[in-house]
Design an enzyme around this catalytic site. Sequence first.
Site, PDB file in Angstrom:
ATOM      1  N   GLY A 188      -3.162  -5.759  20.595  1.00 45.81           N
ATOM      2  CA  GLY A 188      -1.863  -5.886  19.919  1.00 45.81           C
ATOM      3  C   GLY A 188      -1.805  -7.014  18.914  1.00 45.81           C
ATOM      4  O   GLY A 188      -0.756  -7.578  18.651  1.00 45.81           O
ATOM      5  N   LEU A 209      -4.699  -6.589  14.133  1.00 50.10           N
ATOM      6  CA  LEU A 209      -5.973  -6.442  13.408  1.00 50.10           C
ATOM      7  C   LEU A 209      -6.392  -4.966  13.409  1.00 50.10           C
ATOM      8  O   LEU A 209      -7.566  -4.623  13.310  1.00 50.10           O
ATOM      9  CB  LEU A 209      -7.060  -7.322  14.028  1.00 50.10           C
ATOM     10  CG  LEU A 209      -6.756  -8.824  14.050  1.00 50.10           C
ATOM     11  CD1 LEU A 209      -7.879  -9.604  14.709  1.00 50.10           C
ATOM     12  CD2 LEU A 209      -6.507  -9.358  12.636  1.00 50.10           C
ATOM     13  N   SER A 210      -5.412  -4.111  13.553  1.00 48.14           N
ATOM     14  CA  SER A 210      -5.586  -2.661  13.415  1.00 48.14           C
ATOM     15  C   SER A 210      -6.461  -2.016  14.473  1.00 48.14           C
ATOM     16  O   SER A 210      -7.334  -1.211  14.166  1.00 48.14           O
ATOM     17  CB  SER A 210      -6.152  -2.321  12.042  1.00 48.14           C
ATOM     18  OG  SER A 210      -5.184  -2.502  11.078  1.00 48.14           O
ATOM     19  N   ASP A 216       0.807  -1.233   0.000  1.00 46.55           N
ATOM     20  CA  ASP A 216       0.000   0.000   0.000  1.00 46.55           C
ATOM     21  C   ASP A 216       0.835   1.276   0.000  1.00 46.55           C
ATOM     22  O   ASP A 216       0.343   2.320  -0.394  1.00 46.55           O
ATOM     23  CB  ASP A 216      -1.046   0.008   1.141  1.00 46.55           C
ATOM     24  CG  ASP A 216      -0.458   0.064   2.543  1.00 46.55           C
ATOM     25  OD1 ASP A 216       0.747  -0.209   2.713  1.00 46.55           O
ATOM     26  OD2 ASP A 216      -1.224   0.390   3.467  1.00 46.55           O
ATOM     27  N   ASP A 220      -5.181   0.161   6.272  1.00 45.50           N
ATOM     28  CA  ASP A 220      -5.942  -0.163   7.481  1.00 45.50           C
ATOM     29  C   ASP A 220      -7.122   0.784   7.659  1.00 45.50           C
ATOM     30  O   ASP A 220      -8.264   0.358   7.870  1.00 45.50           O
ATOM     31  CB  ASP A 220      -5.048  -0.081   8.723  1.00 45.50           C
ATOM     32  CG  ASP A 220      -3.850  -1.007   8.624  1.00 45.50           C
ATOM     33  OD1 ASP A 220      -3.864  -1.888   7.748  1.00 45.50           O
ATOM     34  OD2 ASP A 220      -2.909  -0.837   9.409  1.00 45.50           O
TER      35      ASP A 220
END
Length: 388
Positions: free
Chosen positions: A124, A127-128, A36, A174
């Site tokens: 943590g 998974l954003s 990205d 994200d």
Amino acid sequence: MKEIILKKFAEVFGDSQGVRVFFAPGRVNLIGEHTDYNGGHVFPCALTIGTYGAARKRTDNKLRFYSMNFDSLGVIESSLEDLVPADKAGWTNYPKGVMWAFQEKGMKIPCGMDILLNGNIPNGSGLSSSASVEVLTGAILREFFGFEVTNQDLALIGQYSENKFNGVNCGIMDQFAIAMGKKDNAIFLDTADLSYEYAPLILKGAKIVIACSNKKRGLGDSKYNERRSECETALAELQKEVQIGSLGDLDEETFEKHKGAIQSDVRRKRAKHAVYENRRTIRAVEALKKGDIAEFGSLMNASHVSLRDDYEVTGMELDTLVEEAWKIDGVIGSRMTGAGFGGCTVSIVKDEAIDRFIESVGEAYKKRIGYAADFYVVEIGGGPAVLD
Ligand code: GLA
């Protein structure tokens, strides 16, 4: 969940009059990793798990924050005059960063707020959870103060705050996946121009299983920035020979022809991953559209190999989870997801193999790594919401 957090809000902040409740999801990326910030494609989706937030306007400029995930920290106080990053501010640097970013972009926040959060994204886990808090904060500000921003703007503002306020040079994936999430769909996003397309994730008798390594990221953020700058240097070297704006502009053939322009073996491997991973992502979405889940799965596997050998962001924990998953009948594809250096893997597993998967991968992981992994069978959900 709404009742739980309203009750806690009243307990922490006195009463819950005038409080509104919001939600923003977490995300998982199916394929297209570390592409990205290289002008490539990504294919993430929002999850039904995420961050819930209860918020209320104040009559002064104070900001009071409380997270049910960090009860021991109690109420963390700040104010609109104090929107500067600080170590001691802990997790509140994320909502404060977004408030700072809104003001930077000319949207003045007229009063302070009391905000209480409760997330059900494992802590943590990669998974954003931070991007989820950022988009959630943006959704609260939009609703409370009538700022004219789209969900896509919320993603861009979230990324801006993470880059400029929190010092992590992340790409847009994200925040975009979270702000633009759509139930049962993954998002095929071209990060070069933010054009995107929703693709229904029809898994025909299989589910997405996330395995969380429980390895703390540690040096992750600095390594992340290092990978990013290696790619930037490799791009500059290639640009002496080919006219490209980003690594995402290259196909495999052109890369192979010009890779000699890159002056170091390490940077050549990094660039190779960025180029090949982008092409794999395009092919994976084509396969999915044709209903060829097996091909989608083998591209996920190839993605992991490239992240392990060329991009070198996996590590023993993620490799163990993935390599054990590959051994199991009924696993269609498995790879690390997110930044790497810890965090999670994502696997597509046939329904009848899920219990076996969790048991065998779990056992092998514990034996080799010394502590347990956690497993979550997840569903794809929508973007940010006001829960009135
Ligand atoms: C993190 C970043 C994203 C992306 C991934 C790797 O999650 O926040 O922008 O670069 O790593 O694909």
